[in-house]
Write a protein that holds these residues in place. Structure first.
Motif, PDB file in Angstrom:
ATOM      1  N   THR A 273      62.970 -44.651 -60.163  1.00  0.00           N
ATOM      2  CA  THR A 273      61.928 -43.620 -60.286  1.00  0.00           C
ATOM      3  C   THR A 273      60.601 -44.085 -59.692  1.00  0.00           C
ATOM      4  N   LEU A 274      60.215 -45.323 -59.955  1.00  0.00           N
ATOM      5  CA  LEU A 274      58.952 -45.803 -59.372  1.00  0.00           C
ATOM      6  C   LEU A 274      59.015 -45.734 -57.842  1.00  0.00           C
ATOM      7  N   THR A 275      60.154 -46.129 -57.281  1.00  0.00           N
ATOM      8  CA  THR A 275      60.291 -46.108 -55.815  1.00  0.00           C
ATOM      9  C   THR A 275      60.132 -44.685 -55.285  1.00  0.00           C
ATOM     10  N   HIS A 276      60.749 -43.738 -55.959  1.00  0.00           N
ATOM     11  CA  HIS A 276      60.629 -42.336 -55.569  1.00  0.00           C
ATOM     12  C   HIS A 276      59.163 -41.889 -55.628  1.00  0.00           C
ATOM     13  N   GLU A 277      58.491 -42.217 -56.711  1.00  0.00           N
ATOM     14  CA  GLU A 277      57.090 -41.784 -56.852  1.00  0.00           C
ATOM     15  C   GLU A 277      56.182 -42.478 -55.829  1.00  0.00           C
ATOM     16  N   LEU A 278      56.504 -43.713 -55.523  1.00  0.00           N
ATOM     17  CA  LEU A 278      55.725 -44.388 -54.475  1.00  0.00           C
ATOM     18  C   LEU A 278      55.985 -43.736 -53.121  1.00  0.00           C
ATOM     19  N   GLY A 279      57.183 -43.189 -52.952  1.00  0.00           N
ATOM     20  CA  GLY A 279      57.451 -42.408 -51.747  1.00  0.00           C
ATOM     21  C   GLY A 279      56.453 -41.255 -51.642  1.00  0.00           C
TER      22      GLY A 279
ATOM     23  N   LEU B 180      44.114 -50.081 -54.978  1.00  0.00           N
ATOM     24  CA  LEU B 180      45.430 -50.428 -55.501  1.00  0.00           C
ATOM     25  C   LEU B 180      46.084 -49.200 -56.113  1.00  0.00           C
ATOM     26  N   ILE B 181      47.291 -49.389 -56.609  1.00  0.00           N
ATOM     27  CA  ILE B 181      48.051 -48.249 -57.130  1.00  0.00           C
ATOM     28  C   ILE B 181      48.107 -48.354 -58.654  1.00  0.00           C
ATOM     29  N   HIS B 182      47.658 -47.313 -59.308  1.00  0.00           N
ATOM     30  CA  HIS B 182      47.697 -47.299 -60.770  1.00  0.00           C
ATOM     31  C   HIS B 182      49.000 -46.648 -61.237  1.00  0.00           C
ATOM     32  N   VAL B 183      49.721 -47.374 -62.060  1.00  0.00           N
ATOM     33  CA  VAL B 183      50.994 -46.874 -62.594  1.00  0.00           C
ATOM     34  C   VAL B 183      50.894 -46.867 -64.119  1.00  0.00           C
ATOM     35  N   PHE B 184      51.188 -45.731 -64.701  1.00  0.00           N
ATOM     36  CA  PHE B 184      51.129 -45.572 -66.157  1.00  0.00           C
ATOM     37  C   PHE B 184      52.543 -45.433 -66.698  1.00  0.00           C
ATOM     38  N   VAL B 185      52.841 -46.158 -67.757  1.00  0.00           N
ATOM     39  CA  VAL B 185      54.142 -46.026 -68.411  1.00  0.00           C
ATOM     40  C   VAL B 185      53.895 -45.466 -69.809  1.00  0.00           C
ATOM     41  N   VAL B 186      54.444 -44.286 -70.045  1.00  0.00           N
ATOM     42  CA  VAL B 186      54.204 -43.598 -71.316  1.00  0.00           C
ATOM     43  C   VAL B 186      55.540 -43.352 -72.021  1.00  0.00           C
ATOM     44  N   GLY B 187      55.455 -42.872 -73.246  1.00  0.00           N
ATOM     45  CA  GLY B 187      56.694 -42.626 -73.994  1.00  0.00           C
ATOM     46  C   GLY B 187      57.449 -41.438 -73.442  1.00  0.00           C
ATOM     47  N   SER B 188      56.759 -40.321 -73.341  1.00  0.00           N
ATOM     48  CA  SER B 188      57.414 -39.128 -72.812  1.00  0.00           C
ATOM     49  C   SER B 188      56.450 -38.348 -71.931  1.00  0.00           C
ATOM     50  N   LEU B 189      57.033 -37.656 -70.984  1.00  0.00           N
ATOM     51  CA  LEU B 189      56.262 -36.916 -69.986  1.00  0.00           C
ATOM     52  C   LEU B 189      56.874 -35.522 -69.888  1.00  0.00           C
ATOM     53  N   ALA B 190      56.110 -34.546 -70.316  1.00  0.00           N
ATOM     54  CA  ALA B 190      56.651 -33.181 -70.329  1.00  0.00           C
ATOM     55  C   ALA B 190      56.639 -32.589 -68.930  1.00  0.00           C
ATOM     56  N   ASN B 191      57.592 -31.740 -68.681  1.00  0.00           N
ATOM     57  CA  ASN B 191      57.590 -30.936 -67.464  1.00  0.00           C
ATOM     58  C   ASN B 191      56.566 -29.822 -67.679  1.00  0.00           C
ATOM     59  N   VAL B 192      55.570 -29.755 -66.830  1.00  0.00           N
ATOM     60  CA  VAL B 192      54.521 -28.764 -67.056  1.00  0.00           C
ATOM     61  C   VAL B 192      54.858 -27.415 -66.420  1.00  0.00           C
ATOM     62  N   ASP B 193      55.961 -27.355 -65.703  1.00  0.00           N
ATOM     63  CA  ASP B 193      56.361 -26.102 -65.058  1.00  0.00           C
ATOM     64  C   ASP B 193      57.523 -25.420 -65.773  1.00  0.00           C
ATOM     65  N   ASP B 194      58.337 -26.212 -66.390  1.00  0.00           N
ATOM     66  CA  ASP B 194      59.510 -25.694 -67.080  1.00  0.00           C
ATOM     67  C   ASP B 194      59.657 -26.444 -68.399  1.00  0.00           C
ATOM     68  N   PRO B 195      60.513 -25.920 -69.255  1.00  0.00           N
ATOM     69  CA  PRO B 195      60.727 -26.672 -70.506  1.00  0.00           C
ATOM     70  C   PRO B 195      61.379 -28.017 -70.215  1.00  0.00           C
ATOM     71  N   GLY B 196      61.210 -28.920 -71.121  1.00  0.00           N
ATOM     72  CA  GLY B 196      61.894 -30.200 -71.006  1.00  0.00           C
ATOM     73  C   GLY B 196      60.991 -31.330 -70.556  1.00  0.00           C
ATOM     74  N   GLU B 197      61.620 -32.468 -70.317  1.00  0.00           N
ATOM     75  CA  GLU B 197      60.899 -33.679 -69.934  1.00  0.00           C
ATOM     76  C   GLU B 197      61.238 -34.076 -68.518  1.00  0.00           C
ATOM     77  N   ILE B 198      60.369 -34.850 -67.921  1.00  0.00           N
ATOM     78  CA  ILE B 198      60.661 -35.426 -66.610  1.00  0.00           C
ATOM     79  C   ILE B 198      60.538 -36.943 -66.701  1.00  0.00           C
ATOM     80  N   ARG B 199      60.998 -37.580 -65.639  1.00  0.00           N
ATOM     81  CA  ARG B 199      61.049 -39.052 -65.659  1.00  0.00           C
ATOM     82  C   ARG B 199      59.831 -39.692 -65.018  1.00  0.00           C
ATOM     83  N   GLY B 200      59.211 -38.988 -64.126  1.00  0.00           N
ATOM     84  CA  GLY B 200      58.043 -39.558 -63.478  1.00  0.00           C
ATOM     85  C   GLY B 200      57.327 -38.517 -62.644  1.00  0.00           C
TER      86      GLY B 200
END
Ligand SMILES: [Zn+2]
Length: 294
Positions: free
Chosen positions: A230-236, A186-206
């Protein structure tokens, strides 16, 4: 007339500012090209048009009702003003609602895939996102995958994660978030408060993330600021798609085009996802709960 000018200018200024997409932090970096980053990270500026940043509940908001001990032996049984019957077991009911009241796979000839949802809650039991938000994510995915690859999704398990998983900052955080929970089928989906961009400053959505110690283990992480698609994009990504330049594709992060709420997958992307679906069904990394082929 001249007196009105500054007021009008101010109002216009406010309108302009509030209608811009406004991710926290500096101007959004250019969208990473397909494959440029090992796992696919989403640029907050390019996904989820019109989606507002959600306030993240602070960790400890619970205010215990102060127990005013009445020194006098009060003989009136019905005079306790602050004994509101507000004692519903909120974490449990919210979790159950996510399991039961979110959109289900439709009956019929679609491959129905299970999603195990892991969502961060705080000490007071408040989840970072609610039923309506999760339902919207799921409904978007159901719609686009039904029309493109005869696949659909439903939540089959939900659990609340500890508040220490609220802010996902590093690559290691992403690994550690999913690793203890991962399972095949199955597909594990995590919903968190914030997700940092690990390549650049700032946050990302998924992000669709692969555990760096074993890239066969992978999952989706959604930030609480994720847009409805966003979920649809990530499932893509989960179904093997890179970012693309197809006009009005959900995988196209370049500026312009339709709002994401009006986009879908390009026929060639659908074709690729169908192949991935077949492969995953064959190798057991995904199992269909109900299936067009069974
Ligand atoms: Zn992406």
């Amino acid at each position: 007339m001249a007196r009105l000018t500054p007021v009008v200018a101010l109002l216009l200024g406010l309108m302009f500012v509030s209608s811009c997409s406004s991710p926290a932090g500096p101007p959004a970096a250019a969208s990473p090209l397909a494959g440029a980053q090992s796992p696919s990270a989403e640029n907050p500026a390019s996904l989820g048009h019109g989606i507002q940043k959600a306030p993240i509940p602070s960790a400890a908001v619970a205010v215990a009702a102060s127990e005013q001990a009445n020194k006098e032996p009060n003989k009136e049984p019905n005079k306790e003003p602050n004994k509101a019957p507000n004692k519903e077991p909120k974490p449990v009911s919210e979790i159950e609602a996510l399991l039961i009241q979110t959109p289900r796979c439709a009956e019929g000839s679609l491959d129905c895939f299970g999603i195990h949802l892991h969502i961060v809650g705080d000490e007071a039991g408040e989840l970072v996102r609610d039923l309506a938000w999760v339902s919207e994510q799921l409904a978007g995915a159901q719609d686009r995958f039904t029309t493109s690859i005869d696949a659909t999704f439903e939540i089959v398990a939900v659990d609340a994660l500890e508040g220490d998983k609220r802010e996902i900052v590093s690559r290691l955080d992403r690994d550690r978030l999913g690793r203890p929970h991962f399972s095949r089928g199955l597909i594990h989906v995590f919903v968190v408060g914030s997700l940092a961009n690990v390549d650049d400053p700032g946050e990302i959505r998924g992000v669709h993330w692969r555990d760096r110690s074993n890239t066969a283990r992978r999952w989706v992480i959604l930030s609480s600021i994720a847009g409805a698609m966003t979920l649809t994009h990530e499932l893509g990504h989960f179904f093997s798609l890179p970012h693309s330049r197809y006009e009005n594709s959900l995988m196209n992060k370049r500026p312009g085009g339709l709002p994401f709420s009006e986009r879908g997958f390009h026929p060639r992307e659908a074709q690729r996802m169908r192949r991935a679906k077949k492969t995953m069904l064959k190798d057991g990394s995904l199992k269909a709960r109900t299936s067009s082929s069974d």
